[in-house]
Write a protein that holds these residues in place. Structure first.
Motif: not given
Length: 202
Positions: A27-39, A65-79
């Protein structure tokens, strides 16, 4: 459990973590190569070397799919606990800025636009992203109050907007350089402390 969650894990079968580990970099590679709209999910499946069915068992849509890749479960999970209100909020801002600047250009605005068009996805976003931020900020405020740093306890939603909104505007509305974010975040922290901190000379 919602029908959408059941569709991502039919029958409660355990998921193969190797598939998840292959999807995320694709997902991250293709976002960089083709962009969000075309992925597309088909491109992700081909790049990851997995079947499309394996992706659809995990993610009902491209946006999820993109949401879950960019915002993993550990995001701000611990103050963060850095010993002061300013230091704790600075650590939160660092993580928020990283989440906004790390994805390839155009990803965050495109994803947010689609979030507002999909009520189910927006609900997950509120729970996972905004919910984590609010819980983290409440814990930080609790500790600051216990240390006697607060003259008034701000509403967590208002504090969240004050911290995150200017960063979003800076990057995506004003198109300012991420390299200048430290100066912006310092100004934001000054503003927050002016509203919440006790006068040390009082």
């Amino acid at each position: 459990m919602s029908a959408r969650k059941q569709a991502r894990n039919p029958g409660g079968r355990p998921r193969d973590s190797r598939v998840d580990d292959a999807i995320a970099p694709a997902v991250l590679q293709l976002l960089g190569e083709v962009g969000y709209m075309r992925l597309t999910m088909a491109e992700v499946a081909a790049r990851a070397g997995v079947g499309k069915a394996a992706i659809y068992r995990r993610h009902a849509t491209k946006q999820e799919m993109i949401f879950d890749v960019l915002l993993p479960d550990q995001f701000l999970a611990v103050a963060p606990d850095r010993g002061s209100l300013r230091a704790d909020l600075a650590a939160v801002l660092d993580e928020v800025a990283e989440a906004m600047t790390a994805p390839p250009q155009g990803t965050v605005p495109g994803l947010l636009a689609d979030l507002h068009a999909d009520p189910a996805l927006r609900e997950r976003f509120d729970e996972k992203y905004l919910g984590a931020q609010r819980r983290t900020l409440m814990e930080i405020l609790d500790r600051a109050a216990a240390r006697g740093e607060l003259a008034a306890r701000p509403d967590p939603a208002a504090l969240n907007a004050l911290l995150v909104g200017p960063v979003f505007a800076w990057l995506f509305l004003l198109s300012e350089s991420p390299d200048r974010l430290p100066a912006l975040t310092a100004t934001l922290l000054d503003a927050v402390l002016a509203l919440t901190a006790r006068d040390p000379h009082a």
